[in-house]
Motif scaffolding. Structure first.
Motif, PDB file in Angstrom:
ATOM      1  N   GLN A 288       5.887  18.532   7.964  1.00  0.00           N
ATOM      2  CA  GLN A 288       5.215  19.685   8.575  1.00  0.00           C
ATOM      3  C   GLN A 288       3.698  19.620   8.425  1.00  0.00           C
ATOM      4  O   GLN A 288       2.983  19.851   9.398  1.00  0.00           O
ATOM      5  N   PRO A 289       3.150  19.316   7.238  1.00  0.00           N
ATOM      6  CA  PRO A 289       1.692  19.162   7.163  1.00  0.00           C
ATOM      7  C   PRO A 289       1.162  18.012   8.040  1.00  0.00           C
ATOM      8  O   PRO A 289       0.086  18.122   8.627  1.00  0.00           O
ATOM      9  N   ALA A 290       1.923  16.928   8.148  1.00  0.00           N
ATOM     10  CA  ALA A 290       1.495  15.812   9.001  1.00  0.00           C
ATOM     11  C   ALA A 290       1.494  16.218  10.466  1.00  0.00           C
ATOM     12  O   ALA A 290       0.600  15.821  11.221  1.00  0.00           O
ATOM     13  N   CYS A 291       2.445  17.038  10.861  1.00  0.00           N
ATOM     14  CA  CYS A 291       2.479  17.523  12.238  1.00  0.00           C
ATOM     15  C   CYS A 291       1.313  18.474  12.503  1.00  0.00           C
ATOM     16  O   CYS A 291       0.677  18.403  13.554  1.00  0.00           O
ATOM     17  N   ALA A 292       1.027  19.338  11.539  1.00  0.00           N
ATOM     18  CA  ALA A 292      -0.072  20.286  11.710  1.00  0.00           C
ATOM     19  C   ALA A 292      -1.414  19.567  11.800  1.00  0.00           C
ATOM     20  O   ALA A 292      -2.302  19.987  12.551  1.00  0.00           O
ATOM     21  N   GLN A 293      -1.578  18.486  11.062  1.00  0.00           N
ATOM     22  CA  GLN A 293      -2.835  17.740  11.067  1.00  0.00           C
ATOM     23  C   GLN A 293      -2.856  16.634  12.129  1.00  0.00           C
ATOM     24  O   GLN A 293      -3.886  15.983  12.312  1.00  0.00           O
ATOM     25  N   ARG A 294      -1.727  16.398  12.777  1.00  0.00           N
ATOM     26  CA  ARG A 294      -1.601  15.328  13.768  1.00  0.00           C
ATOM     27  C   ARG A 294      -1.993  13.962  13.191  1.00  0.00           C
ATOM     28  O   ARG A 294      -2.679  13.164  13.829  1.00  0.00           O
ATOM     29  N   SER A 295      -1.564  13.740  11.942  1.00  0.00           N
ATOM     30  CA  SER A 295      -1.880  12.493  11.259  1.00  0.00           C
ATOM     31  C   SER A 295      -0.683  12.060  10.413  1.00  0.00           C
ATOM     32  O   SER A 295      -0.084  12.877   9.712  1.00  0.00           O
ATOM     33  N   THR A 296      -0.370  10.797  10.467  1.00  0.00           N
ATOM     34  CA  THR A 296       0.731  10.268   9.656  1.00  0.00           C
ATOM     35  C   THR A 296       0.212   9.495   8.444  1.00  0.00           C
ATOM     36  O   THR A 296       0.964   8.752   7.814  1.00  0.00           O
ATOM     37  N   LEU A 297      -1.044   9.691   8.105  1.00  0.00           N
ATOM     38  CA  LEU A 297      -1.641   8.944   7.001  1.00  0.00           C
ATOM     39  C   LEU A 297      -0.933   9.222   5.675  1.00  0.00           C
ATOM     40  O   LEU A 297      -0.619   8.293   4.923  1.00  0.00           O
ATOM     41  N   ALA A 298      -0.657  10.488   5.380  1.00  0.00           N
ATOM     42  CA  ALA A 298      -0.004  10.826   4.117  1.00  0.00           C
ATOM     43  C   ALA A 298       1.400  10.221   4.048  1.00  0.00           C
ATOM     44  O   ALA A 298       1.815   9.707   2.990  1.00  0.00           O
ATOM     45  N   LEU A 299       2.117  10.260   5.148  1.00  0.00           N
ATOM     46  CA  LEU A 299       3.459   9.665   5.179  1.00  0.00           C
ATOM     47  C   LEU A 299       3.397   8.155   4.957  1.00  0.00           C
ATOM     48  O   LEU A 299       4.211   7.592   4.220  1.00  0.00           O
ATOM     49  N   SER A 300       2.428   7.527   5.572  1.00  0.00           N
ATOM     50  CA  SER A 300       2.290   6.075   5.431  1.00  0.00           C
ATOM     51  C   SER A 300       1.877   5.679   4.018  1.00  0.00           C
ATOM     52  O   SER A 300       2.335   4.654   3.501  1.00  0.00           O
ATOM     53  N   ILE A 301       1.031   6.482   3.394  1.00  0.00           N
ATOM     54  CA  ILE A 301       0.604   6.174   2.020  1.00  0.00           C
ATOM     55  C   ILE A 301       1.790   6.254   1.063  1.00  0.00           C
ATOM     56  O   ILE A 301       1.986   5.370   0.224  1.00  0.00           O
ATOM     57  N   VAL A 302       2.590   7.309   1.191  1.00  0.00           N
ATOM     58  CA  VAL A 302       3.768   7.456   0.322  1.00  0.00           C
ATOM     59  C   VAL A 302       4.721   6.283   0.528  1.00  0.00           C
ATOM     60  O   VAL A 302       5.217   5.689  -0.439  1.00  0.00           O
ATOM     61  N   SER A 303       4.976   5.930   1.776  1.00  0.00           N
ATOM     62  CA  SER A 303       5.891   4.818   2.063  1.00  0.00           C
ATOM     63  C   SER A 303       5.336   3.485   1.578  1.00  0.00           C
ATOM     64  O   SER A 303       6.081   2.657   1.044  1.00  0.00           O
ATOM     65  N   ALA A 304       4.042   3.274   1.741  1.00  0.00           N
ATOM     66  CA  ALA A 304       3.429   2.017   1.305  1.00  0.00           C
ATOM     67  C   ALA A 304       3.478   1.871  -0.214  1.00  0.00           C
ATOM     68  O   ALA A 304       3.777   0.789  -0.729  1.00  0.00           O
ATOM     69  N   VAL A 305       3.207   2.947  -0.927  1.00  0.00           N
ATOM     70  CA  VAL A 305       3.246   2.893  -2.392  1.00  0.00           C
ATOM     71  C   VAL A 305       4.663   2.604  -2.877  1.00  0.00           C
ATOM     72  O   VAL A 305       4.876   1.768  -3.774  1.00  0.00           O
ATOM     73  N   ALA A 306       5.656   3.263  -2.287  1.00  0.00           N
ATOM     74  CA  ALA A 306       7.043   3.029  -2.680  1.00  0.00           C
ATOM     75  C   ALA A 306       7.480   1.601  -2.350  1.00  0.00           C
ATOM     76  O   ALA A 306       8.168   0.953  -3.147  1.00  0.00           O
ATOM     77  N   PHE A 307       7.057   1.102  -1.192  1.00  0.00           N
ATOM     78  CA  PHE A 307       7.403  -0.270  -0.813  1.00  0.00           C
ATOM     79  C   PHE A 307       6.767  -1.276  -1.765  1.00  0.00           C
ATOM     80  O   PHE A 307       7.433  -2.213  -2.228  1.00  0.00           O
ATOM     81  N   MET A 308       5.497  -1.084  -2.064  1.00  0.00           N
ATOM     82  CA  MET A 308       4.813  -2.022  -2.961  1.00  0.00           C
ATOM     83  C   MET A 308       5.408  -1.981  -4.371  1.00  0.00           C
ATOM     84  O   MET A 308       5.509  -3.013  -5.031  1.00  0.00           O
ATOM     85  N   PHE A 309       5.801  -0.795  -4.834  1.00  0.00           N
ATOM     86  CA  PHE A 309       6.440  -0.703  -6.145  1.00  0.00           C
ATOM     87  C   PHE A 309       7.753  -1.472  -6.162  1.00  0.00           C
ATOM     88  O   PHE A 309       8.041  -2.200  -7.115  1.00  0.00           O
ATOM     89  N   SER A 310       8.550  -1.325  -5.110  1.00  0.00           N
ATOM     90  CA  SER A 310       9.833  -2.026  -5.053  1.00  0.00           C
ATOM     91  C   SER A 310       9.640  -3.542  -4.981  1.00  0.00           C
ATOM     92  O   SER A 310      10.380  -4.298  -5.619  1.00  0.00           O
ATOM     93  N   VAL A 311       8.637  -3.982  -4.241  1.00  0.00           N
ATOM     94  CA  VAL A 311       8.352  -5.420  -4.167  1.00  0.00           C
ATOM     95  C   VAL A 311       7.890  -5.936  -5.536  1.00  0.00           C
ATOM     96  O   VAL A 311       8.309  -7.016  -5.979  1.00  0.00           O
ATOM     97  N   ALA A 312       7.045  -5.168  -6.210  1.00  0.00           N
ATOM     98  CA  ALA A 312       6.583  -5.573  -7.540  1.00  0.00           C
ATOM     99  C   ALA A 312       7.744  -5.620  -8.536  1.00  0.00           C
ATOM    100  O   ALA A 312       7.833  -6.538  -9.356  1.00  0.00           O
ATOM    101  N   ALA A 313       8.647  -4.646  -8.464  1.00  0.00           N
ATOM    102  CA  ALA A 313       9.808  -4.637  -9.352  1.00  0.00           C
ATOM    103  C   ALA A 313      10.714  -5.829  -9.060  1.00  0.00           C
ATOM    104  O   ALA A 313      11.275  -6.437  -9.987  1.00  0.00           O
ATOM    105  N   ALA A 314      10.863  -6.196  -7.785  1.00  0.00           N
ATOM    106  CA  ALA A 314      11.657  -7.375  -7.436  1.00  0.00           C
ATOM    107  C   ALA A 314      10.991  -8.650  -7.953  1.00  0.00           C
ATOM    108  O   ALA A 314      11.675  -9.552  -8.452  1.00  0.00           O
ATOM    109  N   ALA A 315       9.685  -8.729  -7.869  1.00  0.00           N
ATOM    110  CA  ALA A 315       8.969  -9.908  -8.377  1.00  0.00           C
ATOM    111  C   ALA A 315       9.096 -10.012  -9.899  1.00  0.00           C
ATOM    112  O   ALA A 315       9.298 -11.104 -10.438  1.00  0.00           O
TER     113      ALA A 315
END
Length: 114
Positions: free
Chosen positions: A31-58
């Motif tokens: 809802q905040p991303a829709c109100a701001q018309r920006s997906t930056l916050a969603l992408s940051i959360v997803s990128a951090v989670a992805f990088m953590f999982s890759v680091a844990a796999a490494a």
């Protein structure tokens, strides 16, 4: 006594919890991303989670390579349990990274206002 490393616990337990936490946080941020018309916050959360999982796999891979040697430095055989535990940690973390990437992909294509 069987000893496990912190890297194994990161891959087995923490990576799936980070994945679920990222999904929950992304749902809360729609809802905040829709109100701001920006997906930056969603992408940051997803990128951090992805990088953590890759680091844990490494880390799991490095631990697996370390404990899968036939003998330790002092000549004693290493535990097969530790090798299996490290392998499972690497695989669970890699699966968490793959799932996070698949959940991140629609964010690139779809608007949060849909």
């Amino acid at each position: 006594m069987i000893r496990t490393s912190f890297a194994s616990w990161l891959g087995l337990v923490v990576a799936p919890f980070v994945l679920l936490g990222a999904q929950s946080l992304n749902y809360a941020l729609v809802q905040p991303a829709c109100a701001q018309r920006s997906t930056l916050a969603l992408s940051i959360v997803s990128a951090v989670a992805f990088m953590f999982s890759v680091a844990a796999a490494a880390l799991g891979f490095a631990r697996w390579r370390y404990v899968s040697d036939a003998r330790a430095g002092d000549g004693e055989p290493r535990s097969r349990h530790a090798s299996f535990f490290a392998l499972m940690a690497m695989l669970v973390a890699a699966l968490s990274a793959l799932i996070q990437l698949m959940m991140w992909f629609p964010q690139w294509l779809l608007s949060p206002c849909r």
